[in-house]
Design a protein around this motif. Structure first.
Motif, PDB file in Angstrom:
ATOM      1  N   MET A  40       0.860  -1.335   0.048  1.00 41.36           N
ATOM      2  CA  MET A  40       0.008  -0.027  -0.009  1.00 41.36           C
ATOM      3  C   MET A  40       0.952   1.257  -0.119  1.00 41.36           C
ATOM      4  N   SER A  41       1.765   1.160   0.790  1.00 43.97           N
ATOM      5  CA  SER A  41       2.925   2.682   0.935  1.00 43.97           C
ATOM      6  C   SER A  41       3.338   2.867  -0.384  1.00 43.97           C
ATOM      7  N   TRP A  42       3.581   1.966  -1.117  1.00 45.38           N
ATOM      8  CA  TRP A  42       4.281   2.206  -2.378  1.00 45.38           C
ATOM      9  C   TRP A  42       3.450   2.974  -3.323  1.00 45.38           C
ATOM     10  N   VAL A  43       2.394   3.068  -3.249  1.00 45.67           N
ATOM     11  CA  VAL A  43       1.393   3.761  -4.115  1.00 45.67           C
ATOM     12  C   VAL A  43       1.817   5.279  -4.046  1.00 45.67           C
ATOM     13  N   VAL A  44       2.248   5.725  -2.642  1.00 48.30           N
ATOM     14  CA  VAL A  44       2.741   7.018  -2.283  1.00 48.30           C
ATOM     15  C   VAL A  44       4.065   7.235  -2.590  1.00 48.30           C
ATOM     16  N   THR A  45       4.959   6.019  -2.211  1.00 52.55           N
ATOM     17  CA  THR A  45       6.247   6.345  -2.214  1.00 52.55           C
ATOM     18  C   THR A  45       6.915   6.361  -3.820  1.00 52.55           C
ATOM     19  N   ALA A  46       6.269   5.458  -4.619  1.00 52.66           N
ATOM     20  CA  ALA A  46       6.643   5.546  -5.981  1.00 52.66           C
ATOM     21  C   ALA A  46       6.538   6.726  -6.712  1.00 52.66           C
ATOM     22  N   TYR A  47       5.426   7.526  -6.233  1.00 56.68           N
ATOM     23  CA  TYR A  47       5.188   8.819  -6.917  1.00 56.68           C
ATOM     24  C   TYR A  47       6.582   9.860  -6.424  1.00 56.68           C
TER      25      TYR A  47
ATOM     26  N   THR B 210       2.594   9.607   8.282  1.00 58.13           N
ATOM     27  CA  THR B 210       1.315   9.713   9.304  1.00 58.13           C
ATOM     28  C   THR B 210       0.284  10.024   8.355  1.00 58.13           C
ATOM     29  N   MET B 211       0.279  10.756   7.424  1.00 61.32           N
ATOM     30  CA  MET B 211      -0.808  11.404   6.571  1.00 61.32           C
ATOM     31  C   MET B 211      -1.405  10.222   5.413  1.00 61.32           C
ATOM     32  N   THR B 212      -0.521   9.191   5.155  1.00 58.08           N
ATOM     33  CA  THR B 212      -1.046   7.986   4.553  1.00 58.08           C
ATOM     34  C   THR B 212      -2.046   7.076   5.410  1.00 58.08           C
ATOM     35  N   PHE B 213      -1.621   6.855   6.690  1.00 57.65           N
ATOM     36  CA  PHE B 213      -2.385   5.943   7.441  1.00 57.65           C
ATOM     37  C   PHE B 213      -3.439   6.562   8.108  1.00 57.65           C
ATOM     38  N   LEU B 214      -3.706   7.787   8.526  1.00 58.91           N
ATOM     39  CA  LEU B 214      -4.714   8.479   9.098  1.00 58.91           C
ATOM     40  C   LEU B 214      -6.110   7.972   8.445  1.00 58.91           C
TER      41      LEU B 214
ATOM     42  N   ALA C 177       7.202   4.170   3.430  1.00 59.92           N
ATOM     43  CA  ALA C 177       7.671   2.690   2.938  1.00 59.92           C
ATOM     44  C   ALA C 177       7.757   2.104   4.435  1.00 59.92           C
ATOM     45  N   VAL C 178       8.349   2.558   5.467  1.00 60.03           N
ATOM     46  CA  VAL C 178       8.806   1.877   6.661  1.00 60.03           C
ATOM     47  C   VAL C 178       7.338   1.807   7.492  1.00 60.03           C
ATOM     48  N   PHE C 179       6.410   3.029   7.631  1.00 55.15           N
ATOM     49  CA  PHE C 179       5.098   2.807   8.211  1.00 55.15           C
ATOM     50  C   PHE C 179       4.690   1.512   7.639  1.00 55.15           C
ATOM     51  N   GLY C 180       4.464   1.654   6.041  1.00 49.68           N
ATOM     52  CA  GLY C 180       3.833   0.598   5.351  1.00 49.68           C
ATOM     53  C   GLY C 180       4.104  -0.810   5.843  1.00 49.68           C
ATOM     54  N   THR C 181       5.451  -1.128   5.754  1.00 46.32           N
ATOM     55  CA  THR C 181       6.039  -2.248   6.360  1.00 46.32           C
ATOM     56  C   THR C 181       5.641  -2.774   7.782  1.00 46.32           C
TER      57      THR C 181
END
Length: 682
Positions: A62-69, A297-301, A425-429
């Motif tokens: 999931m986090s890679w959708v944000v990280t890749a950009y 944080t904003m990715t997971f709130l 990435a780290v929070f996603g892991t």
């Protein structure tokens, strides 16, 4: 260059064509439209992510959708600025729109998470090109006097997308589908594209840029490798596996080569000498941590709000506003205080402490927490991030050597964006590692349908007992995510404590543009471009009071009306390469010729201008007297800049100031506007 030659260069150089007000505003609207596309895509996806993951699967990615950009956007920002100088910014801007639009369509058509992540990486390349060329094109089309206002508007747009992005993402997800988070870019871009091709001016660049090819390649590979390792480690591969160890070793090796390359590059993207300065080194680390906390944080709130509190995607966007509000208020407040007092060290320290408190409060929220308690936690976290975020850019701009001003500012932005990528990435892991066993246990113990537990709507439809068990699994997983950020805030505090308080030059002042850079708007402004902003501030704030004294002290023997008139004729002569029709002066300022004619008659009577067949030009006397005033103004401007900087300008700084002064004298009014002149003369 002698002082006389320098003044000649200032008062006789040519300028690129000037756009009329309508053409300028149309071009600016197109630039803002392109930048809005890029800026929105940094934040619009967060509220749609829970639904996307439910449809496509792959929660561990999931986090890679944000990280890749973010990752490809950062790299494209570095490359886009250089290619814009080489090929022309207009065509890099147009090409970036085409790539961004195609990637948006591909993202909306995604059938797998891998497909979506690849499309987002392409979007990032287009988005980075849009952002850096948009900010650079402002200098091509906007007069120097107005440039700060227009750059401020772009900065405000970039900051505003932090609020607008989550709201739009939620709205499209709830009322259309998550695909429209990406599809919405296509019609907007198709409207902008033909107008951009037809109406944006093509401005030739002065010289070919020098590419730091090795630096760009190896910092990109090193950063991507470390992010990939933190994302895969503990999820797809064990931390001690050959794959993860190999990626880490390769990434570290790339960063070592990057350091080697930067020592030898003619124009390094990140000069290593910057790290010898305490302020830059500490600010770079703190920028990384702030970015880590903000985007992570904003990715997971929204995930917490949609799964644990059962709100819609739209409402989850609204519910994150306390964090954004706290961030903006604290950023602007801290920046203003620093600019007035020069005391900055307390803000990163206080920000780290408040950030840690905010993370602790978020780590305590669960499915039973009230709206008030969750909003308070987000507000506290936003204030903590805001106290440090804005200040870091300001203090770096005001403490590094003039020659490093541009690369130092872009370096702080680079570290913040890299921190955002690592944070997601780290929070996603951590999230994936926690959720998989907890959700599996909840499904087994409650008998919930595994097909329903992966989307917010599916979870809402579960019977009460099953719903409670599944929601608790999500809440516990997210508590671990937020709790894991507390040590990051503590690390920020330890780093902030070693930040030194040094005198600041006062080269920059916080404004809307700085607010944009605080929100990780890529800042590729050169030292000369940042000096321009200082010159404009000096001319606005100090020249009106000093004008009378300058006129008295110069040997020109001119009054304000005469200076303005001679400057207008000199500028128009250079564009026409000869004598001019006085009507061009009136037309340029959109005033009646009756307003200009008395001033023109005055300089004609004084022998400073000659008129033949209705055309006017400066006489030799007029040129000499205008040059004398230019010399006085130049000496005053140098003294003002050196006073603001707290140190004499070096040769590079004087050369840049000379170019800026030339543009001021030929395309701006150094004394006053026509209507003010008429009132003063009357």
């Amino acid at each position: 260059m002698s002082q006389a030659e320098l003044v000649d260069d200032i008062s006789t150089a040519d300028e690129p064509p000037v756009l009329g007000p309508t053409a300028r505003n149309v071009a600016f609207a197109l630039i803002v439209g392109g930048m809005l596309l890029s800026a929105l895509d940094s934040t619009i996806v967060a509220t749609a992510l829970p639904t996307i993951v439910g449809d496509l699967g792959g929660a561990e990615h999931m986090s890679w959708v944000v990280t890749a950009y973010l990752l490809t956007q950062t790299i494209a920002t570095i490359l886009g600025g250089k290619f814009g100088d080489l090929l022309g910014r207009k065509w890099i801007f147009v090409g970036s729109i085409v790539l961004f639009t195609a990637a948006s369509a591909l993202a909306g058509l995604s059938q797998t998470m891998t497909w979506l992540i690849g499309s987002r990486a392409l979007q990032g390349i287009g988005g980075g090109g849009l952002t850096v060329t948009a900010t650079a094109m402002i200098a091509d089309i906007i007069p120097l006097r107005d440039r700060g206002k227009y750059q401020g508007a772009i900065g405000a747009v970039f900051g505003g997308t932090t609020v607008l992005g989550p709201l739009l993402g939620g709205f499209f997800t709830d009322h259309l589908s998550w695909q429209w988070v990406f599809y919405v870019n296509v019609p907007v871009a198709l409207v902008i594209l033909p107008f951009a091709v037809r109406l944006l001016p093509s401005v030739p660049t002065a010289a070919k840029p020098v590419f730091d090819t090795l630096g760009i390649v190896f910092v990109s590979l090193g950063s991507a490798g470390l992010i990939l390792a933190t994302s895969w480690g503990g999820t797809q591969y064990a931390w001690g596996s050959a794959t993860i160890i190999g990626i880490v070793v390769g990434a570290v090796g790339c960063l070592v080569v990057f350091g080697y390359a930067e020592r030898r590059a003619a124009e390094p993207i990140l000069p290593l000498r910057l790290f010898r300065r305490n302020v830059f080194s500490v600010s770079a680390v703190l920028s990384f941590i702030v970015g880590f906390a903000l985007l992570g944080t904003m990715t997971f709130l929204p995930t917490y709000l949609q799964y644990c509190q059962g709100v819609s995607a739209t409402v989850s966007g609204l519910r994150t506003l306390p964090m954004v509000f706290g961030l903006i208020v604290a950023s602007v407040g801290a920046g203003t205080v620093v600019s007035k007092t020069g005391r900055y060290r307390v803000f990163p320290i206080a920000g780290a402490i408040v950030m840690a408190v905010g993370m602790l409060l978020l780590a305590r929220v669960d499915e039973h927490s009230s709206t008030t308690s969750v909003s308070l936690a987000m507000l506290v976290l936003g204030v903590g991030i805001g106290l440090a975020m804005q200040v870091l850019t300001i203090i770096v701009q005001n403490t590094v050597d003039y020659r490093d001003l541009g690369v130092a500012t872009s370096g702080v932005t680079f570290f913040r964006t890299m921190g955002s990528s690592f944070g997601a990435a780290v929070f996603g892991t951590i999230y994936a590692n926690q959720l998989k066993p907890k959700l599996g246990a909840a499904v087994v113990s409650s008998g919930a349908d595994p097909r329903l537990v992966t989307t917010p709507e599916g979870v809402k439809s579960l019977p009460a007992a099953q719903h409670a068990s599944v929601v608790h699994a999500y809440a516990e997983s997210l508590q671990h995510v937020f709790a894991s950020a507390v040590p990051v805030a503590v690390l920020a505090l330890l780093v902030a404590l070693v930040l030194r308080q040094v005198p600041m030059r006062g080269l920059t002042r916080p404004g809307a543009a700085d607010l944009g850079h605080g929100f990780a708007m890529p800042d590729q402004r050169t030292s000369q471009e940042q000096l321009e902003a200082q010159v404009v501030r000096i001319l606005r704030a100090r020249l009106p009071e000093a004008a009378a004294a300058l006129l008295d002290s110069s040997r020109a023997g001119l009054d304000a009306v005469q200076v303005w008139t001679l400057r207008q004729i000199a500028a128009q002569q250079l564009r026409a390469h000869g004598a001019i029709d006085p009507l061009t002066i009136a037309a340029a300022h959109r005033v009646p010729m009756a307003l200009v004619r008395p001033a023109l008659d005055d300089v004609l009577d004084a022998g400073m201008v000659t008129e033949q067949a209705g055309l006017v030009e400066l006489s030799e006397t007029g040129r000499e007297r205008f040059r004398a005033f230019v010399l006085e103004l130049w000496q005053w401007l140098v003294a003002q800049v050196e006073e603001a900087n707290g140190a004499p300008l070096d040769d590079a700084g004087r050369d840049d100031l000379r170019l800026i002064a030339r543009r001021v004298l030929l395309s701006e009014d150094p004394v006053s506007e026509p209507m003010e002149i008429a009132q003063a003369g009357g």
